[in-house]
Design an enzyme around this catalytic site. Structure first.
Site, PDB file in Angstrom:
ATOM      1  N   SER A  18       0.810  -1.218   0.000  1.00  0.00           N
ATOM      2  CA  SER A  18       0.000   0.000   0.000  1.00  0.00           C
ATOM      3  C   SER A  18       0.844   1.269   0.000  1.00  0.00           C
ATOM      4  CB  SER A  18      -0.919   0.010   1.221  1.00  0.00           C
ATOM      5  OG  SER A  18      -0.152  -0.022   2.422  1.00  0.00           O
ATOM      6  N   SER A  47       8.010   2.145   3.489  1.00  0.00           N
ATOM      7  CA  SER A  47       9.100   2.974   2.962  1.00  0.00           C
ATOM      8  C   SER A  47       8.612   4.300   2.394  1.00  0.00           C
ATOM      9  CB  SER A  47       9.863   2.195   1.891  1.00  0.00           C
ATOM     10  OG  SER A  47      10.512   1.080   2.450  1.00  0.00           O
ATOM     11  N   GLY A  54      12.610  13.474  -1.692  1.00  0.00           N
ATOM     12  CA  GLY A  54      11.708  13.992  -2.706  1.00  0.00           C
ATOM     13  C   GLY A  54      11.680  13.112  -3.939  1.00  0.00           C
ATOM     14  N   GLU A 118      20.523  16.703  -4.910  1.00  0.00           N
ATOM     15  CA  GLU A 118      21.036  15.599  -4.112  1.00  0.00           C
ATOM     16  C   GLU A 118      22.223  14.957  -4.811  1.00  0.00           C
ATOM     17  OE1 GLU A 118      16.848  14.389  -1.856  1.00  0.00           O
ATOM     18  OE2 GLU A 118      17.655  13.057  -3.387  1.00  0.00           O
ATOM     19  N   ASP A 219       8.975  -9.591   0.678  1.00  0.00           N
ATOM     20  CA  ASP A 219       7.871 -10.543   0.520  1.00  0.00           C
ATOM     21  C   ASP A 219       7.509 -10.781  -0.948  1.00  0.00           C
ATOM     22  OD1 ASP A 219       7.737 -10.555   3.297  1.00  0.00           O
ATOM     23  OD2 ASP A 219       6.244  -8.962   3.347  1.00  0.00           O
ATOM     24  N   HIS A 240      22.409   3.588   2.565  1.00  0.00           N
ATOM     25  CA  HIS A 240      22.343   5.041   2.683  1.00  0.00           C
ATOM     26  C   HIS A 240      23.498   5.496   3.565  1.00  0.00           C
ATOM     27  CE1 HIS A 240      20.934   9.100   3.305  1.00  0.00           C
ATOM     28  NE2 HIS A 240      19.992   8.897   2.409  1.00  0.00           N
ATOM     29  N   ARG A 286      25.679   7.647  -3.780  1.00  0.00           N
ATOM     30  CA  ARG A 286      25.596   7.047  -2.453  1.00  0.00           C
ATOM     31  C   ARG A 286      26.586   5.921  -2.226  1.00  0.00           C
ATOM     32  NH1 ARG A 286      19.005   6.820  -1.609  1.00  0.00           N
ATOM     33  NH2 ARG A 286      18.749   9.036  -1.188  1.00  0.00           N
ATOM     34  N   HIS A 347      19.454   0.409   2.795  1.00  0.00           N
ATOM     35  CA  HIS A 347      18.417   1.380   2.459  1.00  0.00           C
ATOM     36  C   HIS A 347      17.516   0.971   1.307  1.00  0.00           C
ATOM     37  CE1 HIS A 347      16.571   5.316   2.314  1.00  0.00           C
ATOM     38  NE2 HIS A 347      16.950   5.511   1.065  1.00  0.00           N
ATOM     39  N   ARG A 382      21.308   3.043  -7.299  1.00  0.00           N
ATOM     40  CA  ARG A 382      20.171   3.945  -7.506  1.00  0.00           C
ATOM     41  C   ARG A 382      20.584   5.397  -7.324  1.00  0.00           C
ATOM     42  NH1 ARG A 382      15.919   6.241  -4.028  1.00  0.00           N
ATOM     43  NH2 ARG A 382      17.146   5.514  -2.259  1.00  0.00           N
TER      44      ARG A 382
END
Length: 540
Positions: A18, A47, A54, A118, A219, A240, A286, A347, A382
């Site tokens: 969800s 999460s 953002g 970022e 899952d 992270h 990262r 992360h 990522r």
């Protein structure tokens, strides 16, 4: 629809998860589709709810799709799939506009939305709602879902396994539902659906230290694998760089945006160290920043490093980072005056269930979106704030695909057996589950962490094989519980992570091994198929 335990619940679409991806899909389906959205805990968790920074998108004329694409490919260590990157980035502006139309209160600066920068980005392109963007998006989409007459929201429902025609010994295999533990009643219920969507997030809970909620147990990846779907690039687990280091803080993330607005990483003696590792310093991707922090902590034997934003004005800090400011203040740290103690933490899961550009998996009728999926966007690492964008883009794409392709099968003609608990008992040794949880997360952190070696990975593989057999035996003899379901899934995904890491004989992006410190000239994804992967008999 009947709610009796023995009668399956029937929907057009069953969405397991969800967060931003699952809710986007549910809201963008035609209103005549009856949709169930499951959350295994409270809806205000997960999460998306915890995301601070953002969403990355090209929103100004000084920026371009080409530059966002380049930044994504560079961060992904040349392993991202260009067609997926192009598709997602070009859908960015429309996705942001849809969120604005839903009512997401993005931060404004005068007549424009405020954009921040970022690590890994060459431009200010991160649209945000202060430093609680995920909560703003999640609460807005939840409100819309509650208002939709065709969407049923069910909290504290934990999916156990997918139901397929093959499992029922029927021809023309496809996914037709799932068995779900209703934590309100303690009973297992069968859900039947013409389309099932996995939007369950990643598996960062496999590690001892993580920024994620307790529900990030892989899952969807585990269920898809057991149902016969391929997975890819499970070795790329993003750490992270900056999680608050405090004995009472469980998983408090310090957003990338703090470094984007000038935050400096310091050693305990106050020395800045990132310029020695990368010309981009604190704004490096990262994986580079996390390895640099890990290196300095091991070199000095220190428990943490520090992130300092106190050179910015107190008003600026409180305006741009109200959640972080208050969260740190709760632990006695005033970030307007003091540096923040930070450590890296697991992360984001960059690999996942292989999908096409509509979110379809190898199994007909089964979709995977968000962090559960492998779309090819992230490659070996990522780029910050690309993940929420991926959730919105693929949530919408899968909704369109379901609307156009949906096969309406008469579910009443398919007899789904009730969940059989006749041969199991209640466990009087839940301590075993607790010990297995702890063992798994500790050896994953020690052996499959930020820096790896072949010997460490082999140790991890030996331990996970023993653990899987023990979990399988426990699963076969005792009634299922939420903790047991999650442990079973997490162990399955940990095995996929370890096997993938052993397979990759190079260092690339998030996978760094001392035995192969250089990147190979050949750039290939690590793809695992259940058909070629031999599990112990007890695990099948």
């Amino acid at each position: 629809m009947s709610s009796n335990q023995g009668t399956p619940l029937d929907y057009d679409v069953l969405v397991i998860g969800s967060g931003a991806a699952g809710l986007t899909l549910a809201l963008q389906l035609p209103s005549h589709f009856q949709v169930a959205v499951l959350s295994k805990a409270r809806f205000e968790s997960g999460s998306t709810w915890m995301a601070q920074g953002g969403i990355a998108a090209v929103l100004e004329t000084t920026d371009s799709f080409q530059e966002h694409t380049r930044d994504t490919l560079v961060a992904g260590a040349e392993l991202s799939r260009p067609e997926a990157v192009k598709h997602i980035i070009e859908e960015g502006p429309a996705s942001i506009q849809w969120l604005i139309e839903q009512g997401v209160p993005f931060t404004r600066e005068g007549d424009h939305y405020h954009l921040t920068q970022e690590g890994g980005h060459s431009h200010r392109r991160i649209i945000h709602a202060a430093d609680a963007t995920g909560r703003a998006i999640h609460s807005t989409l939840l409100k819309r879902a509650h208002e939709a007459s065709n969407i049923t929201l069910l909290d504290h429902h934990v999916a156990i396994d997918l139901i397929t025609r093959r499992k029922l010994r029927l021809p023309h295999n496809r996914c037709i539902g799932a068995y779900v533990l209703n934590k309100h009643t303690g009973h297992v219920q069968a859900f039947r659906a013409n389309n099932v969507v996995l939007a369950t997030g990643g598996a960062a809970k496999a590690y001892l230290y993580t920024t994620n909620s307790d529900g990030s147990t892989g899952d969807g990846i585990a269920m898809a694998w057991r149902a016969g779907c391929r997975v890819a690039n499970m070795e790329f687990n993003q750490f992270h760089p900056t999680c608050l280091y405090h004995p009472q803080a469980k998983s408090f993330l310090i957003s990338e945006a703090v470094r984007g607005e000038g935050g400096r990483l310091l050693l305990p003696d106050g020395t800045r160290f990132m310029p020695s590792f990368d010309d981009r310093a604190e704004l490096a991707p990262r994986d580079i920043v996390a390895r640099a922090i890990d290196h300095e902590m091991k070199r000095l034997g220190c428990d943490c490093v520090y992130l300092d934003i106190s050179h910015r004005s107190a008003d600026f800090i409180k305006e741009h980072f109200p959640t972080i400011y208050q969260g740190c203040l709760n632990y006695g740290i005033d970030i307007t005056k003091d540096p923040i103690p930070v450590v890296p933490a697991a992360h984001y899961t960059c690999g996942g269930v292989i999908t096409d550009n509509e979110g379809r998996t190898d199994l007909e009728g089964l979709y995977a979106i968000g962090e559960t999926a492998f779309t090819g966007l992230h490659g070996a690492n990522r780029l910050a704030s690309n993940s929420l964008l991926e959730c919105i883009v693929y949530g919408a794409a899968s909704a369109r695909s379901i609307a156009q392709r949906s096969t309406v099968e008469n579910l009443d003609t398919i007899e789904v057996p009730n969940w059989d608990e006749s041969l199991v008992t209640n466990s009087d040794e839940d301590v075993i589950i607790s010990h297995n949880w702890d063992e798994l997360r500790r050896f994953m952190w020690d052996y499959v962490g930020i820096v790896r070696t072949t010997k460490r990975l082999q140790r991890a593989q030996h331990r996970i094989e023993l653990l899987l057999q023990e979990i399988a035996e426990y699963y076969s003899n005792y009634r299922v519980s939420s903790d047991l379901i999650e442990l079973r899934n997490l162990a399955t995904v940990a095995e996929l992570m370890i096997r993938s890491a052993i397979t990759r004989k190079e260092s690339r992006g998030l996978h760094y091994t001392l035995d192969y410190p250089s990147a190979s000239q050949e750039r290939v994804d690590t793809i695992l198929s259940p058909l070629n992967f031999q599990w112990p008999d007890s695990v099948r």
